[in-house]
Design a protein around this motif. Structure first.
Motif, PDB file in Angstrom:
ATOM      1  N   GLN A  93       0.781  -1.285   0.211  1.00 28.56           N
ATOM      2  CA  GLN A  93       0.496  -0.157  -0.354  1.00 28.56           C
ATOM      3  C   GLN A  93       0.425   1.497  -0.202  1.00 28.56           C
ATOM      4  OE1 GLN A  93      -3.087  -0.362   3.447  1.00 28.56           O
ATOM      5  NE2 GLN A  93      -4.246  -0.860   1.756  1.00 28.56           N
ATOM      6  N   ALA A  94       1.941   1.341   0.546  1.00 30.86           N
ATOM      7  CA  ALA A  94       2.701   2.425   0.609  1.00 30.86           C
ATOM      8  C   ALA A  94       3.862   2.375  -0.483  1.00 30.86           C
ATOM      9  CB  ALA A  94       4.077   2.336   1.688  1.00 30.86           C
ATOM     10  N   VAL A  95       4.318   1.606  -1.129  1.00 32.56           N
ATOM     11  CA  VAL A  95       4.886   2.068  -2.657  1.00 32.56           C
ATOM     12  C   VAL A  95       4.223   1.888  -3.275  1.00 32.56           C
ATOM     13  CG1 VAL A  95       7.082   0.913  -1.606  1.00 32.56           C
ATOM     14  CG2 VAL A  95       5.086  -0.688  -3.148  1.00 32.56           C
ATOM     15  N   MET A  96       3.015   1.572  -4.057  1.00 35.82           N
ATOM     16  CA  MET A  96       1.811   1.153  -4.963  1.00 35.82           C
ATOM     17  C   MET A  96       1.385   2.597  -4.569  1.00 35.82           C
ATOM     18  SD  MET A  96       0.383  -2.577  -5.347  1.00 35.82           S
ATOM     19  CE  MET A  96       1.116  -3.178  -6.273  1.00 35.82           C
ATOM     20  N   PHE A  97       0.488   3.236  -3.534  1.00 35.28           N
ATOM     21  CA  PHE A  97      -0.898   4.156  -3.509  1.00 35.28           C
ATOM     22  C   PHE A  97      -0.221   5.454  -2.242  1.00 35.28           C
ATOM     23  CE2 PHE A  97      -2.950   0.515  -3.504  1.00 35.28           C
ATOM     24  CZ  PHE A  97      -3.310   0.510  -5.326  1.00 35.28           C
ATOM     25  N   GLN A  98       1.022   4.750  -1.869  1.00 39.36           N
ATOM     26  CA  GLN A  98       1.538   6.105  -0.998  1.00 39.36           C
ATOM     27  C   GLN A  98       0.414   6.165  -0.118  1.00 39.36           C
ATOM     28  OE1 GLN A  98       2.868   6.289  -3.914  1.00 39.36           O
ATOM     29  NE2 GLN A  98       4.908   6.174  -2.827  1.00 39.36           N
ATOM     30  N   HIS A  99       0.002   5.208   0.853  1.00 38.54           N
ATOM     31  CA  HIS A  99      -1.046   5.021   1.364  1.00 38.54           C
ATOM     32  C   HIS A  99      -0.623   4.604   2.477  1.00 38.54           C
ATOM     33  CE1 HIS A  99      -5.286   3.742   2.869  1.00 38.54           C
ATOM     34  NE2 HIS A  99      -4.832   4.211   3.610  1.00 38.54           N
ATOM     35  N   GLY A 100      -0.182   5.233   3.809  1.00 41.85           N
ATOM     36  CA  GLY A 100       0.844   5.279   4.553  1.00 41.85           C
ATOM     37  C   GLY A 100       2.067   5.634   4.301  1.00 41.85           C
TER      38      GLY A 100
ATOM     39  N   ARG B  68      -1.508  11.948  -5.121  1.00 40.16           N
ATOM     40  CA  ARG B  68      -2.657  11.984  -4.749  1.00 40.16           C
ATOM     41  C   ARG B  68      -2.768  11.832  -3.304  1.00 40.16           C
ATOM     42  NH1 ARG B  68      -4.880  10.628  -9.979  1.00 40.16           N
ATOM     43  NH2 ARG B  68      -3.638  11.797 -10.935  1.00 40.16           N
ATOM     44  N   TRP B  69      -3.224  10.157  -3.396  1.00 38.76           N
ATOM     45  CA  TRP B  69      -4.211   9.894  -2.485  1.00 38.76           C
ATOM     46  C   TRP B  69      -3.904  10.946  -1.122  1.00 38.76           C
ATOM     47  CZ3 TRP B  69      -6.716   7.582   1.015  1.00 38.76           C
ATOM     48  CH2 TRP B  69      -7.816   6.848   1.218  1.00 38.76           C
ATOM     49  N   PHE B  73      -5.057  13.485   2.665  1.00 37.21           N
ATOM     50  CA  PHE B  73      -4.968  13.451   4.507  1.00 37.21           C
ATOM     51  C   PHE B  73      -4.568  14.641   4.565  1.00 37.21           C
ATOM     52  CE2 PHE B  73      -1.975  12.795   7.727  1.00 37.21           C
ATOM     53  CZ  PHE B  73      -2.596  11.939   9.036  1.00 37.21           C
ATOM     54  N   PHE B  74      -3.227  15.580   3.719  1.00 39.66           N
ATOM     55  CA  PHE B  74      -3.062  16.652   4.270  1.00 39.66           C
ATOM     56  C   PHE B  74      -3.934  17.758   4.734  1.00 39.66           C
ATOM     57  CE2 PHE B  74       0.917  14.766   4.374  1.00 39.66           C
ATOM     58  CZ  PHE B  74       1.387  15.232   4.987  1.00 39.66           C
ATOM     59  N   ALA B  75      -5.047  17.537   3.195  1.00 40.29           N
ATOM     60  CA  ALA B  75      -6.074  18.700   3.748  1.00 40.29           C
ATOM     61  C   ALA B  75      -6.624  18.878   5.019  1.00 40.29           C
ATOM     62  CB  ALA B  75      -7.063  18.072   2.136  1.00 40.29           C
ATOM     63  N   ALA B  76      -7.066  17.517   5.390  1.00 43.66           N
ATOM     64  CA  ALA B  76      -7.556  17.435   6.388  1.00 43.66           C
ATOM     65  C   ALA B  76      -6.688  17.875   7.107  1.00 43.66           C
ATOM     66  CB  ALA B  76      -7.698  16.585   6.991  1.00 43.66           C
ATOM     67  N   LEU B  77      -5.605  17.921   7.549  1.00 49.68           N
ATOM     68  CA  LEU B  77      -4.581  18.372   8.374  1.00 49.68           C
ATOM     69  C   LEU B  77      -4.506  19.486   8.611  1.00 49.68           C
ATOM     70  CD1 LEU B  77      -3.154  15.973  10.252  1.00 49.68           C
ATOM     71  CD2 LEU B  77      -1.531  16.305   9.257  1.00 49.68           C
ATOM     72  N   PHE B 113       7.148  15.230   4.516  1.00 51.31           N
ATOM     73  CA  PHE B 113       6.337  14.087   3.580  1.00 51.31           C
ATOM     74  C   PHE B 113       6.700  13.772   1.929  1.00 51.31           C
ATOM     75  CE2 PHE B 113       2.731  13.699   0.145  1.00 51.31           C
ATOM     76  CZ  PHE B 113       2.395  12.023   0.598  1.00 51.31           C
ATOM     77  N   LEU B 114       6.838  15.136   1.854  1.00 52.00           N
ATOM     78  CA  LEU B 114       7.004  15.459  -0.118  1.00 52.00           C
ATOM     79  C   LEU B 114       8.630  14.370  -0.443  1.00 52.00           C
ATOM     80  CD1 LEU B 114       5.689  15.943  -2.340  1.00 52.00           C
ATOM     81  CD2 LEU B 114       6.571  17.894  -2.256  1.00 52.00           C
ATOM     82  N   SER B 115       9.171  14.948   0.166  1.00 51.23           N
ATOM     83  CA  SER B 115      10.333  13.973  -0.035  1.00 51.23           C
ATOM     84  C   SER B 115      10.326  12.909   0.915  1.00 51.23           C
ATOM     85  CB  SER B 115      11.827  15.476   1.055  1.00 51.23           C
ATOM     86  OG  SER B 115      11.224  16.134   2.196  1.00 51.23           O
ATOM     87  N   ILE B 116       9.692  12.328   1.032  1.00 53.14           N
ATOM     88  CA  ILE B 116      10.657  11.094   1.514  1.00 53.14           C
ATOM     89  C   ILE B 116       9.183  10.280   0.802  1.00 53.14           C
ATOM     90  CG2 ILE B 116       9.616   8.905   3.727  1.00 53.14           C
ATOM     91  CD1 ILE B 116      10.247  11.275   5.732  1.00 53.14           C
ATOM     92  N   VAL B 117       8.311  10.825   0.227  1.00 54.01           N
ATOM     93  CA  VAL B 117       7.750   9.530  -0.532  1.00 54.01           C
ATOM     94  C   VAL B 117       8.515   9.985  -2.118  1.00 54.01           C
ATOM     95  CG1 VAL B 117       5.749  10.454  -2.545  1.00 54.01           C
ATOM     96  CG2 VAL B 117       5.443  10.323  -0.168  1.00 54.01           C
ATOM     97  N   VAL B 118       9.566  11.308  -2.024  1.00 52.95           N
ATOM     98  CA  VAL B 118       9.724  11.580  -3.617  1.00 52.95           C
ATOM     99  C   VAL B 118      10.603  10.540  -3.811  1.00 52.95           C
ATOM    100  CG1 VAL B 118      11.527  12.721  -4.916  1.00 52.95           C
ATOM    101  CG2 VAL B 118       9.201  13.842  -4.023  1.00 52.95           C
ATOM    102  N   LEU B 119      11.605  10.210  -2.764  1.00 52.22           N
ATOM    103  CA  LEU B 119      12.660   8.782  -2.405  1.00 52.22           C
ATOM    104  C   LEU B 119      11.586   7.810  -2.374  1.00 52.22           C
ATOM    105  CD1 LEU B 119      14.962  11.210   1.049  1.00 52.22           C
ATOM    106  CD2 LEU B 119      15.171  11.237  -2.204  1.00 52.22           C
TER     107      LEU B 119
END
Lengths: 213, 255, 256, 256
Positions: A93-100, B68-69, B73-77, B113-119
């Protein structure tokens, strides 16, 4: 209900991974002691995939829609495998959808996985002591709803520990209440779905409820 | 819903060429360090993550899709955080108090969040899932867990197809899954229940098929090549950058 | 063109799954009440997609599907087109056979009594009354197929569309299915790779390839056209072919 | 009985799934190197169970399975009997075609170089080299089938057992499979409802019903015996039947 990346400080992430490591190690040890690891892995993977896909089903709860977690049911069906299966599910879920998230994977696995293990044990003990179709359904509801409740409590605890210091106490109480109350519909839904699932499985494939054994 | 993690794994870039073991380890250490950063250092780290992403030649749309997903969550935050966190009021609007720390925390969190997701997207989007999981295995993930990951990934697609088929069948017989109410819950339970039973029965066959091909958990696996000097250099670079950033942050915090 | 309105009329039907190339590239077809039509074509020719469009589960991009002169919209309506999917496992998800057959009529909002009589009738027609209490997951392939047909029949569709009804049936169950199909008093469209089955159950056949109707003819005439069949990846069934090999004049078979 | 040791020798094989009645009730059969044998019979006659016993995935209750004179025990050994199961989806469990083919040889503990050459060879033989990098869920039914065959071939089995290899293939993929089977230089047993396929690929056939070998003969002779076939729920394939109808002399069939 999964904590995304960036929210928790490094100490929480590392701590989560440590706890997940211990829980995984204990689960795997229990599995290999049972001696059916060879057969259990394909089963756990297929079931983990089913639970993963089931989380794509959105349930409308006015005014939003929620998705199912089903960690209680996973505990009932998979027993000790529930923890590694949840960990793997959360990873995808984390790597596919960034959920978590990836840094929060450990924390999330504990939040979702420990209640699943508890639900598995509880279901086994309760149905051993009070068997019967009707009671089994009741226990299904209890395990489904309570595992969500425990997850929410753990989630709240994590958030309070790491942010609580900087929020004034009365607001903190409100936030905790809101967090908990907003999950009540999900608890009920998970309870109802787990209950009817347990009834369904008992009728169709009773050995699937022996996971906790 | 797209589940194609392998979609851009075939591209050719420095990051794609970086051995998955050292790449995942390096970027993960760096991501972990980011959870400790704030202020200017965090901005620099975010920029660095973006550079790594750009080097990987993954399309920007891929990243946008991924964000996007959790964006919801961040909008709520974003709505909540600035009003409840901290005690230095910035603006007071009626009963609502916009607090400085809250706003700061929101910004910090969003950047982290953004930088970790990017990584993360870069680490796992630049090789096939199989190779990534093998890398995790050599990084110390237990063999049983690695097997579990590989097989789960495969059966996610199979089960997803079953779910689509069942959804169509439900629709064909006049039921809409958008309905609410007890009957909808019953139908959804039946639907998931049948997926579970099919999964269970499928797993018996999968087990057999695996045994037919001499499977034993965590058994002998491919002997892999060693990462080369450049791969290690990348890893070392990440670790040094992470350590330096955290030390700088600590000194700032102390001073 | 023909006497009165056709039962089903499809004009210029085009369809594409989002983001993909067209699967159906302009289908025209008509079907009269009482007909039974086979749909053949290689994998990926669009048979299943056509069926899903005809029964309203997919929305055409262009063109129209008229049933009794009324456009098909959505699938909730009664007396529409019912479809039995290829994989019965997708269709059977309730805890018992009876619940499963009941599912469709219940969604139509019928009264309890009506639902009950529909379920009984559908189970009787398909010969599945005896197993009404069993969970569908443990039935044989043939039984699953018949139950999934019953589930659709209980909705009383004007047209019954069967997608690969014989797939993974053994010869005995296949024979039972064929004799059910032959006896059934129901307008049907049957898509199948099993050309012998089409030959035994349908009078007319449509050859679909690459989203277009390539041929639409009497079933024997169509299947006997060896070069056409080969061109679209099909083989003339042995029951026709052998006669040809031996020089027997085709289409209208000689008596033994 | 025959010249030298047979390749495969099965004597008095009985098997039951725990808690159920016997599925195999005393099977005797022999197979020489170079043979290709079809196994036919109605659903539930024990074809799959027989295969699973022959390759050691199930342990017989009574009787013996000898391969090259050595008893078959477990499935880990190389040069044993390999089995391709009916549903390719449950057999392709890795994320890419190449990984899947590699799975077996890797489990045998071969060296990296050996594994590599095995994988390449298996993909080449089955004609799947071009799609080695694709994930299995993107393949067509025919490709899935060929990949699952490649996965077993890479283990270099002495006998390859195929369970319903043509199920859910369209006519084009089925034709491709048949020509692969005809050309393959491999001892095989093929269980199938598709009697035309058995007819085209095997020289000898075994008719199984209710866990017993009911007939074991040259494939044409066996299939042409209409009354025997019917008795066990099978139909003489059209390609044989039509010739009979028209009076073509055939083995030992009474004329109508």
């Amino acid at each position: 209900m999964h904590i995304p990346d960036g929210i928790l400080p490094a100490s929480a992430c590392v701590g989560g991974y440590a706890a997940t490591g211990v829980a995984t190690w204990l689960s795997l040890r229990r599995i290999s002691r049972r001696g059916d690891a060879e057969l259990g892995i394909p089963r756990a993977s297929v079931m983990a995939a089913v639970f993963f896909v089931a989380s794509w089903i959105h349930i409308p709860v006015f005014p939003v829609s929620t998705h199912l977690v089903l960690n209680g049911l996973m505990g009932v069906v998979l027993g000790a495998y529930a923890f590694p299966a949840i960990l793997v599910g959360l990873f995808f879920q984390a790597v596919m959808f960034q959920h978590g998230g990836l840094t929060t994977l450990g924390v999330n696995a504990v939040i979702m996985g420990i209640p699943a293990l508890m639900a598995g044990c509880a279901f086994r003990i309760l149905t051993d002591r009070w068997p019967g179709t009707r009671m089994t359904t009741v226990w299904g509801f209890f395990c489904g709803a309570s595992s969500i409740a425990v997850s929410v409590l753990m989630l709240t605890a994590v958030l309070v520990v790491f942010f609580g210091g900087d929020i004034d106490p009365s607001t903190e109480e409100d936030v905790v209440d809101v967090l908990f109350l907003s999950h009540v519909p999900l608890m009920l839904i998970e309870g109802v779905i787990t209950a009817s699932m347990v009834r369904f499985l008992r009728k169709v494939h009773p050995e699937m409820l022996d996971g906790g054994r | 819903m797209t589940t194609e993690l392998d979609r851009f794994s075939h591209l050719d870039s420095v990051i794609h060429g970086w051995d998955p073991r050292t790449r995942i380890a390096g970027l993960f250490v760096f991501a972990l360090a980011i959870t400790r950063l704030s202020g200017t250092l965090l901005a620099v780290a975010l920029a660095a993550s973006m550079v790594v992403f750009a080097l990987s030649r993954l399309p920007a749309s891929y990243l946008v899709e991924r964000v996007r997903w959790p964006g919801i969550f961040f909008a709520a935050l974003a709505v909540l955080m600035p009003f409840i966190y901290g005690d230095r009021p910035l603006v007071v609007v009626g009963p609502l108090v916009l607090r400085e720390e809250g706003l700061q925390l929101l910004l910090t969190t969003a950047c982290r969040f953004l930088s970790i997701v990017v990584l993360g997207v870069t680490a796992f989007g630049t090789s096939r899932v199989t190779d990534s999981v093998r890398a995790l295995r050599s990084l110390g993930v237990p063999a049983i867990l690695a097997d579990l990951m590989l097989f789960t990934y495969r059966f996610i697609h199979e089960t997803g197809r079953e779910l689509r088929g069942t959804r169509t069948a439900v629709k064909l017989r006049g039921f809409s899954l958008r309905k609410t109410g007890p009957r909808a819950l019953r139908v959804i339970s039946a639907l998931i229940g049948s997926l579970l039973v099919r999964g269970w029965e499928r797993s018996e066959e999968v087990m057999l098929a695996m045994r037919l091909r001499a499977y034993s958990p965590g058994g002998s696996r491919r002997a892999e090549g060693k990462p080369n000097l450049a791969d290690f250099a990348g890893l070392v670079l990440c670790v040094i950058a992470a350590a330096a950033a955290v030390l700088a942050e600590l000194r700032q915090g102390g001073g | 063109m023909s006497c009165g309105k056709p039962m089903l009329e499809v004009t210029g039907l085009r369809f594409a799954y989002s983001g993909c190339a067209d699967v159906l590239r302009g289908i025209d077809l008509r079907m009269e009440a009482g007909e039974r039509v086979g749909v053949v074509g290689p994998n990926g020719s669009g048979k299943t997609t056509l069926f899903l469009n005809l029964c309203g589960a997919l929305e055409p991009e262009e063109g129209e599907v008229l049933l009794h002169g009324r456009p098909v919209r959505g699938v909730l309506s009664e007396r529409g087109a019912g479809m039995v999917m290829q994989n019965p496992d997708n269709q059977l998800f309730c805890a018992t056979v009876e619940d499963d057959v009941r599912f469709g009529p219940e969604n139509l909002g019928l009264s309890g009594q009506q639902v009950k009589s529909r379920v009984e009738e559908a189970l009787r027609i398909t010969g599945m009354s005896a197993i009404a209490d069993r969970p569908p997951h443990h039935l044989s392939g043939g039984e699953k197929r018949m139950v999934s047909i019953a589930g659709v029949l209980a909705m009383k569709p004007d047209i019954l569309m069967l997608d690969e009804p014989a797939s993974s049936l053994d010869s005995r169950s296949r024979r039972r299915l064929i004799s059910y199909l032959q006896d059934a008093d129901q307008v049907m469209m049957i898509a199948s790779h099993d050309l012998e089955l089409i030959l035994e159950t349908c009078s007319r056949a449509i050859l679909l390839d690459d989203g277009r109707v390539v041929a639409d003819d009497a079933v024997r005439a169509l299947f006997a056209d060896g070069s056409l069949m080969r061109e679209h990846g099909l083989e003339t069934p042995h029951s026709i072919r052998s006669r040809q090999d031996l020089g027997t004049p085709d289409t209208n078979q000689i008596e033994r």
